[in-house]
Design a protein around this motif. Structure first.
Motif, mmCIF file in Angstrom:
data_model
loop_
_atom_site.group_PDB
_atom_site.id
_atom_site.type_symbol
_atom_site.label_atom_id
_atom_site.label_comp_id
_atom_site.label_asym_id
_atom_site.label_seq_id
_atom_site.Cartn_x
_atom_site.Cartn_y
_atom_site.Cartn_z
ATOM 1 N N GLU A 416 0.316 2.249 -1.219
ATOM 2 C CA GLU A 416 0.612 2.762 0.112
ATOM 3 C C GLU A 416 1.427 4.042 -0.009
ATOM 4 O OE1 GLU A 416 2.398 1.265 4.439
ATOM 5 O OE2 GLU A 416 3.204 0.384 2.600
ATOM 6 N N MET A 433 -0.979 5.400 4.969
ATOM 7 C CA MET A 433 -2.284 4.918 4.534
ATOM 8 C C MET A 433 -2.114 3.905 3.405
ATOM 9 S SD MET A 433 -4.853 8.226 4.581
ATOM 10 C CE MET A 433 -6.299 7.148 4.440
ATOM 11 N N LEU A 434 -2.851 2.793 3.524
ATOM 12 C CA LEU A 434 -2.922 1.803 2.457
ATOM 13 C C LEU A 434 -4.008 2.194 1.473
ATOM 14 C CD1 LEU A 434 -2.583 -1.434 4.617
ATOM 15 C CD2 LEU A 434 -0.857 -0.510 3.045
ATOM 16 N N ILE A 435 -3.900 1.705 0.245
ATOM 17 C CA ILE A 435 -4.815 2.077 -0.838
ATOM 18 C C ILE A 435 -5.356 0.808 -1.490
ATOM 19 C CG2 ILE A 435 -4.975 3.187 -3.112
ATOM 20 C CD1 ILE A 435 -2.634 5.021 -2.150
ATOM 21 N N ASP A 436 -6.655 0.760 -1.699
ATOM 22 C CA ASP A 436 -7.278 -0.367 -2.409
ATOM 23 C C ASP A 436 -7.199 -0.097 -3.912
ATOM 24 O OD1 ASP A 436 -8.758 -2.406 -3.450
ATOM 25 O OD2 ASP A 436 -10.495 -2.112 -2.132
ATOM 26 N N LEU A 456 -5.478 -4.810 1.707
ATOM 27 C CA LEU A 456 -5.926 -3.622 0.975
ATOM 28 C C LEU A 456 -7.438 -3.569 0.780
ATOM 29 C CD1 LEU A 456 -3.180 -3.461 -1.822
ATOM 30 C CD2 LEU A 456 -3.197 -2.352 0.412
ATOM 31 N N LYS A 457 -8.086 -4.713 0.935
ATOM 32 C CA LYS A 457 -9.529 -4.771 0.684
ATOM 33 C C LYS A 457 -10.281 -3.821 1.615
ATOM 34 C CE LYS A 457 -13.267 -8.102 0.027
ATOM 35 N NZ LYS A 457 -13.670 -9.530 0.103
ATOM 36 N N LYS A 459 -9.883 -0.581 1.832
ATOM 37 C CA LYS A 459 -9.156 0.652 2.131
ATOM 38 C C LYS A 459 -9.598 1.752 1.166
ATOM 39 C CE LYS A 459 -6.666 -1.260 5.362
ATOM 40 N NZ LYS A 459 -6.879 -0.899 6.787
ATOM 41 N N GLU A 460 -9.183 2.994 1.453
ATOM 42 C CA GLU A 460 -9.604 4.125 0.625
ATOM 43 C C GLU A 460 -8.947 4.080 -0.754
ATOM 44 O OE1 GLU A 460 -10.167 8.029 2.267
ATOM 45 O OE2 GLU A 460 -9.717 7.282 4.288
ATOM 46 N N SER A 461 -9.515 4.862 -1.697
ATOM 47 C CA SER A 461 -9.017 4.889 -3.072
ATOM 48 C C SER A 461 -7.732 5.705 -3.170
ATOM 49 C CB SER A 461 -10.069 5.501 -3.999
ATOM 50 O OG SER A 461 -10.237 6.877 -3.678
ATOM 51 N N VAL A 465 -6.614 9.062 -0.823
ATOM 52 C CA VAL A 465 -5.369 9.029 -0.052
ATOM 53 C C VAL A 465 -4.403 10.100 -0.560
ATOM 54 C CG1 VAL A 465 -3.342 7.636 0.523
ATOM 55 C CG2 VAL A 465 -5.621 6.602 0.569
#
Length: 670
Positions: A416, A433-436, A456-457, A459-461, A465
Motif C-alpha cells: 500500500e 492505492m493497495l497493491i497485489d 489485495l486480490k 489490485k494493481e501491481s 502503483v
C-alpha cells in the motif's frame, strides 16, 4: 469458648482435633499505629508443634480478610518432656539448615525444671550451638514455651567414644585404598545421574557427574571441611566433605583437582551457612572428562580476529589469559582481543604473552592483537534526505507512508502507498492505492496492518502503483515518518522497474521530532500526534493513508515551531542540526578495530577515551562518530563487525553496487 470460636472462624481456622477445646482468649491488644491485632490465648497443656503451626498459618488470612493479627500462646502447665520434645525438633532443624553440624545428632540433651542442658562432643560444636541458642529460645517462646534456660556443655565421655570409634575403624573403610581405583571416598557409585539444573530443593541419595572449578578448605581442631564448587554445565552447586581425621582429610584433598571430573553421591540440603543448597558428599570417585575437546585440524591455522573476555559485560565470561591459552591449544599463532568499548584486558594479556615468549624459540612466539569493538554512529544528517531548498510554510509537501510484506526491501515489497498533499496545515489532495503482491501475506503483517489477502486480490501491481504515485508526486518535496524505511522501498521499486533514481527531497519527521524534543521518551508517530494534540484513532494506525495524514498534521505543527525560530527552509533545518544531539540519538552499529602499531594503539586509546567521556550519554552506551573514527584511523585496521554491523544489515536490503561502495570504508569484512 464461643468468643474463641468466633475468632477462629474470622481467620478461617478449623480446630479439627479439638486441641483448643479448653482454651480461652485472655486479652486482645490493638496497635493503633499499624492497625494490627494481637490475640493472647491461654491453653491448658502444651500442644504438638504442627497444630500450633497450622494456627499461625491461619493468621495469614487476616481477621475477616482485612485486619492483620498475631497470636501469643501461654500454657498453664509445661513439663520437662514437652520442652525436650520441642528442643529435639529445633536441633533437627538446625542440622537440616547447616549440614556441617551433622555431628549434633550425637548430642546429649536433658531437661530439669525448665533448664535445658546440651552436651556436645567438642569445642567447635559448643561454639556453634551457643550461636544458635538465642534463635532456639526465641522459637520456643513463639510456640508458648517461655522462661526456658539453655546451657551448652562439653560431653567428655561422648568425645572419647567418637575419637575411639574413629581410631578403631579400619582405614580402608573410611577412605578406601584400593589399588589403581578411581574411588576417592566411600564406595563405587552406581545409579541414575541427575542434572544439577533439575535439582530444585532438598534431595536424598542424588548422583551427579560434574567437574570441580573451585576448592575451599577449613581446618579446625576436631573437624575439617572441603568445599567444592562443581558444575555439570547445566548449572553449578556447592559440595562439602566433612572429616575429623587430619590424615584422611589431606588424603582426600590431594586427590581432588580443579578442572577434573568426578561422580558425586550424597544428600542435598539447604545450608544455613552458605545460604544455598549444598551437596553433602558420602561417596566420590574420579571419572573421565566429559568435556568435548575442540581440535583445529587445518594445516594452515586461522587467527581469531574477534574475541571477548569477561571485560565485555554480558557478552563473555572468559578470563583474558584463557583466550591465549585456548588459542595455543588449537595450534594458533595469534589471537585478537576485541572487548566492547574498553581496553582493560591489555595488561594481563601483555604480561602473559611476554612470559610465554620469553621461554620459547622466536619461531614459536605467540602474538596478541590489541583491539576493541566499538559502537559507531553515522554522523550524516538524516533529518533531510537529498537536501534542496524549500520554504517550510508556503510550499506543497507530499506526506507519504508505505505498508509492506516485511521489513527488507531486497526481498519484500510494498502492499500500500498512502499519501496526502499539504500546504499551510491544509490537506489539498490524497493518494491511496493497495497493491497485489501475488503471494500470501505473513500473519504478522496482517495483524499489524489489518490488510488481508482478500483485500489485495485483484489490485494493481507494485510497478503500476509506483508509476502512478511518482506521476502524482512529480518533483515536490516529501515528508515521511522514519523516512529511511519508506525511501528504501520506494527506491527499490524504482530500481526493479527501471523507473529512474529517487531524487526528491524528503524530511524525516522522526528525526525532526528528536531534534526539537530530545527529552521525549520516544518519538513514535503515536507520540507525535498525542503531544501535538492531533486527532488520532489508534485502530486505524498502520494503514498508509491514515498514517500519512497524521504525519502531515504533525509536520505542519513542527514547521510552524521551526519558522518561529527563524528556521524557514529545508536547508535551514539541514544546517541547524546539532552534531552532538545527532550522535546522542543515533542508533549505533558495531565496528571492530585492531591496532597495527604504536600509532594505532595511541589512536585507539584516544577513541575509547572519547567514546566513554564526550559521547557517553545518560542511560546510554559509549558511542563514537564515524567522522572521528576516520580522523584517527592511522595505524588501525577497521573491520565490519558482527551481526550488529552495518554491512551485515545492509546485505539484506542493498544492491551489490551500493553494498560494495559501503564496504570501501573497511579494511576487512567479517
Amino acid at each position: 469458648m464461643d468468643e474463641l470460636k468466633r475468632f477462629f472462624n474470622s481467620i478461617m481456622y478449623e480446630d479439627k482435633t479439638n486441641a483448643f477445646s479448653d482454651s480461652k482468649i485472655d486479652k486482645v491488644v490493638i496497635n493503633k499505629k499499624s492497625d494490627k491485632f494481637t490475640v493472647y490465648l491461654i491453653v491448658p497443656k502444651v500442644l504438638e508443634k504442627n497444630i500450633v503451626e497450622e494456627l499461625f498459618l491461619a493468621t495469614k488470612n487476616k481477621i475477616n480478610g482485612q485486619k492483620e493479627v498475631d497470636i501469643v500462646i501461654s500454657y498453664e502447665l509445661i513439663n520437662d518432656d514437652d520442652i525436650l520434645k520441642y528442643i529435639k525438633l529445633e536441633f533437627e532443624q538446625i542440622i537440616k539448615n547447616r549440614p556441617s553440624l551433622v555431628g549434633l545428632t550425637d548430642a546429649k540433651i536433658s531437661v530439669d525444671n525448665k533448664k535445658v542442658i546440651i552436651e556436645v562432643a567438642n569445642k567447635i560444636e559448643q561454639i556453634e550451638v551457643e550461636k544458635e541458642k538465642e534463635t532456639m529460645l526465641n522459637n520456643l517462646a513463639r510456640y508458648g514455651l517461655k522462661n526456658i534456660f539453655i546451657r551448652v556443655d562439653l560431653n567428655k565421655e561422648l568425645e572419647e567414644q567418637i575419637l575411639k570409634s574413629i581410631k578403631d575403624t579400619p582405614k580402608d573403610i573410611i577412605v578406601p585404598k584400593i589399588e589403581k581405583s578411581d574411588i576417592i571416598l566411600g564406595k563405587h557409585i552406581d545409579g541414575d545421574i541427575e542434572l544439577i539444573d533439575n535439582i530444585l530443593g532438598d534431595t536424598k541419595n542424588v548422583i551427579i557427574e560434574a567437574y570441580v572449578f573451585g576448592i575451599d578448605t577449613m581446618e579446625r581442631e576436631n573437624i575439617n571441611i572441603i568445599t567444592l564448587k562443581i558444575s555439570d554445565k547445566s548449572n553449578s552447586i556447592l559440595a562439602k566433605i566433612f572429616k575429623r581425621d587430619k590424615d584422611e582429610y589431606h588424603d582426600v584433598l590431594k586427590q581432588i583437582k580443579e578442572g577434573s571430573w568426578y561422580r558425586f553421591h550424597g544428600n542435598i540440603d539447604f545450608d544455613n551457612f552458605a545460604k544455598d543448597l549444598v551437596l553433602s558428599i558420602r561417596n566420590l570417585e574420579k571419572i573421565e572428562s566429559k568435556d568435548n575437546k575442540v581440535v583445529d585440524l587445518e594445516e594452515v591455522k586461522r587467527v581469531e580476529l574477534h574475541a571477548h573476555s569477561f571485560m565485555s559485560t554480558m557478552d563473555a565470561v572468559v578470563p583474558q589469559k584463557e583466550l591465549m591459552k585456548y588459542a595455543l591449544s588449537l595450534g594458533h599463532k595469534a589471537v585478537a582481543i576485541t572487548d566492547h568499548n574498553c581496553l582493560q584486558a591489555y595488561p594481563d594479556l601483555y604480561h602473559e604473552v611476554c612470559a610465554y615468549n620469553k621461554a620459547k624459540d622466536p619461531k614459536d612466539h605467540f602474538k596478541v592483537l590489541y583491539g576493541a569493538e566499538l559502537n559507531v554512529v553515522s554522523d550524516d544528517v538524516n533529518v533531510i534526505f537529498n537536501p534542496q531548498n524549500y520554504n517550510l510554510m508556503d510550499q506543497v509537501y507530499v506526506v507519504f507512508d508505505t505498508e509492506t510484506t516485511g521489513f527488507h526491501p531486497g526481498h519484500d515489497q510494498m502492499i500500500e502507498i498512502g499519501a496526502v498533499k499539504i500546504k499551510n496545515n491544509e490537506i489539498i489532495d490524497r493518494f491511496d492505492m493497495l497493491i497485489d503482491p501475488g503471494r500470501p501475506l505473513p500473519q504478522k503483517i496482517i495483524d499489524l496492518t489489518c490488510i488481508t489477502d482478500e483485500m489485495l486480490k485483484g489490485k494493481e501491481s507494485e510497478e503500476n502503483v509506483t508509476k502512478k504515485f511518482l506521476d502524482w508526486t512529480q518533483d515536490l518535496p516529501m515528508v515521511a515518518h522514519n523516512a529511511k524505511f519508506d525511501i528504501s522501498f520506494l527506491s527499490m521499486a524504482m530500481q526493479k522497474y527501471n523507473l529512474g533514481e529517487f531524487k526528491n527531497t524528503v524530511v524525516d519527521t522522526m528525526s525532526l521530532a528528536r531534534m526539537l524534543n530530545p527529552d521525549w521518551p520516544n518519538h513514535k508517530l503515536q507520540t507525535l500526534v498525542r503531544r501535538y494534540k492531533i486527532e488520532w484513532n489508534e485502530d486505524e494506525h498502520h494503514r498508509a493513508d491514515y498514517d500519512a495524514q497524521g504525519t502531515a498534521y504533525a509536520f505542519a505543527k513542527m514547521a510552524k515551531i521551526l519558522y518561529d525560530r527563524n528556521i524557514e527552509t529545508t536547508m535551514d533545518i539541514y544546517n541547524s542540526v546539532d552534531q552532538e544531539e545527532l550522535v546522542k540519538f543515533s542508533f549505533p552499529f558495531h565496528v571492530t578495530v585492531l591496532a597495527k602499531n604504536k600509532i594505532g594503539l595511541k589512536n585507539l586509546f584516544k577513541i575509547i577515551s572519547m567514546a566513554n567521556t564526550k559521547y557517553l550519554f545518560k542511560n546510554d552506551q559509549p558511542k563514537i562518530p564515524r567522522k572521528y573514527l576516520s580522523e584517527h584511523r592511522e595505524g588501525l585496521l577497521i573491520g565490519s563487525g558482527c551481526v550488529n554491523g552495518e554491512i551485515f544489515e545492509a546485505a539484506l536490503t542493498k544492491e551489490d553496487d551500493e553494498l560494495s561502495q559501503m564496504m570501501q570504508f573497511y579494511d576487512y569484512i567479517e
